[in-house]
Design a protein around this motif. Structure first.
Motif, short mmCIF file in Angstrom:
data_model
loop_
_atom_site.label_atom_id
_atom_site.label_comp_id
_atom_site.label_asym_id
_atom_site.label_seq_id
_atom_site.Cartn_x
_atom_site.Cartn_y
_atom_site.Cartn_z
N UNK A 18 52.94 -37.90 -24.98
CA UNK A 18 52.91 -37.93 -26.44
C UNK A 18 53.86 -36.89 -27.04
N UNK A 19 53.85 -35.70 -26.48
CA UNK A 19 54.73 -34.64 -26.99
C UNK A 19 56.19 -34.99 -26.73
N UNK A 20 56.49 -35.48 -25.53
CA UNK A 20 57.86 -35.83 -25.18
C UNK A 20 58.43 -36.94 -26.04
N UNK A 21 57.59 -37.86 -26.49
CA UNK A 21 58.08 -38.97 -27.31
C UNK A 21 58.09 -38.63 -28.81
N UNK A 22 57.63 -37.44 -29.17
CA UNK A 22 57.61 -37.02 -30.57
C UNK A 22 59.01 -36.61 -31.01
N UNK A 23 59.37 -36.95 -32.23
CA UNK A 23 60.69 -36.57 -32.75
C UNK A 23 60.81 -35.06 -32.90
N UNK A 24 59.70 -34.34 -33.00
CA UNK A 24 59.74 -32.89 -33.17
C UNK A 24 59.93 -32.16 -31.84
N UNK A 25 59.71 -32.83 -30.73
CA UNK A 25 59.75 -32.18 -29.42
C UNK A 25 61.11 -31.55 -29.13
N UNK A 26 62.19 -32.19 -29.48
CA UNK A 26 63.52 -31.74 -29.11
C UNK A 26 64.11 -30.72 -30.09
N UNK A 27 63.27 -30.19 -30.98
CA UNK A 27 63.77 -29.23 -31.96
C UNK A 27 63.91 -27.83 -31.39
N UNK A 28 63.27 -27.54 -30.27
CA UNK A 28 63.33 -26.20 -29.69
C UNK A 28 63.56 -26.30 -28.19
N UNK A 29 64.01 -25.23 -27.62
CA UNK A 29 64.27 -25.19 -26.18
C UNK A 29 63.05 -24.73 -25.38
N UNK A 30 62.02 -24.32 -26.03
CA UNK A 30 60.82 -23.82 -25.37
C UNK A 30 60.14 -24.97 -24.60
N UNK A 31 59.88 -24.76 -23.33
CA UNK A 31 59.31 -25.81 -22.50
C UNK A 31 57.82 -25.64 -22.25
N UNK A 32 57.17 -24.85 -23.08
CA UNK A 32 55.72 -24.72 -22.94
C UNK A 32 55.05 -25.40 -24.13
N UNK A 33 53.86 -25.89 -23.88
CA UNK A 33 53.09 -26.58 -24.92
C UNK A 33 51.92 -25.70 -25.32
N UNK A 34 51.66 -25.64 -26.62
CA UNK A 34 50.49 -24.93 -27.13
C UNK A 34 49.77 -25.90 -28.06
N UNK A 35 48.54 -26.25 -27.71
CA UNK A 35 47.81 -27.32 -28.38
C UNK A 35 46.45 -26.81 -28.83
N UNK A 36 46.06 -27.16 -30.06
CA UNK A 36 44.73 -26.81 -30.56
C UNK A 36 43.74 -27.92 -30.22
N UNK A 37 42.54 -27.51 -29.82
CA UNK A 37 41.46 -28.45 -29.56
C UNK A 37 40.52 -28.35 -30.75
N UNK A 38 40.39 -29.45 -31.51
CA UNK A 38 39.63 -29.44 -32.75
C UNK A 38 38.58 -30.53 -32.70
N UNK A 39 37.39 -30.26 -33.25
CA UNK A 39 36.33 -31.26 -33.32
C UNK A 39 35.10 -30.71 -34.01
N UNK A 40 34.11 -31.55 -34.16
CA UNK A 40 32.86 -31.11 -34.79
C UNK A 40 32.17 -30.12 -33.86
N UNK A 41 31.24 -29.33 -34.38
CA UNK A 41 30.56 -28.35 -33.54
C UNK A 41 29.79 -28.99 -32.40
N UNK A 42 29.77 -28.29 -31.28
CA UNK A 42 28.91 -28.61 -30.14
C UNK A 42 29.20 -29.97 -29.50
N UNK A 43 30.47 -30.34 -29.40
CA UNK A 43 30.82 -31.59 -28.73
C UNK A 43 31.51 -31.37 -27.38
N UNK A 44 31.78 -30.12 -27.02
CA UNK A 44 32.34 -29.84 -25.71
C UNK A 44 33.81 -29.45 -25.70
N UNK A 45 34.31 -28.90 -26.80
CA UNK A 45 35.71 -28.48 -26.84
C UNK A 45 35.97 -27.39 -25.79
#
Length: 140
Positions: A18-45
């Motif tokens: 998903x990240x590789x196919x995003x148009x925003x992916x190629x905007x930077x040379x950084x090859x690490x991914x930082x992703x937020x895990x978001x959801x309602x409380x107490x679901x196992x994030x």
């Protein structure tokens, strides 16, 4: 148990694709991914983050977990979950809509553990649970 593990194994490749196919992916040379895990409380994030870490890095827990909402109170530091690709996840506190649309929706959220029991009332929750089970003729 096997479908859960297979699903867990598919998360990192799916996110990478998903990240590789995003148009925003190629905007930077950084090859690490930082992703937020978001959801309602107490679901196992936090549990998901720990499972991914265990699965891909063979390392122990990095995020605290518990049986009630409110264990994660703030976005803390990045937690590494994969080496290739280099991937970090940010654990976040649970989020709910500012208003709960109905009393019934509030009771359902309480039964799922997304709000603290004493805020709704244990007796009210038990009464609603029994009402729902009786309505669906689940007497067992």
């Amino acid at each position: 148990m096997v479908p859960c593990v297979l699903g867990l194994l598919q998360i990192i490749p799916m996110v990478t694709e998903l990240i590789g196919s995003s148009y925003r992916y190629h905007r930077a040379e950084c090859l690490e991914y930082c992703i937020m895990v978001i959801g309602v409380p107490n679901v196992g994030k936090s549990s998901l983050i720990n499972s991914l870490r265990r699965q891909h890095l063979r390392k122990g827990k990095a995020a605290r977990v518990g049986g009630e909402p409110g264990i994660t109170r703030a976005v803390m530091s990045r937690i590494q979950v994969c080496e290739r690709p280099l991937m970090f996840l940010l654990d976040t506190p649970g989020v709910l809509a500012p208003r709960i649309g109905s009393v019934e929706m509030g009771l359902k959220l309480a039964l799922c553990g997304t709000v603290l029991d004493h805020l709704v009332g244990e007796e009210t929750m038990a009464d609603y649970l029994l009402y729902t089970l009786n309505k669906q003729q689940l007497f067992g």
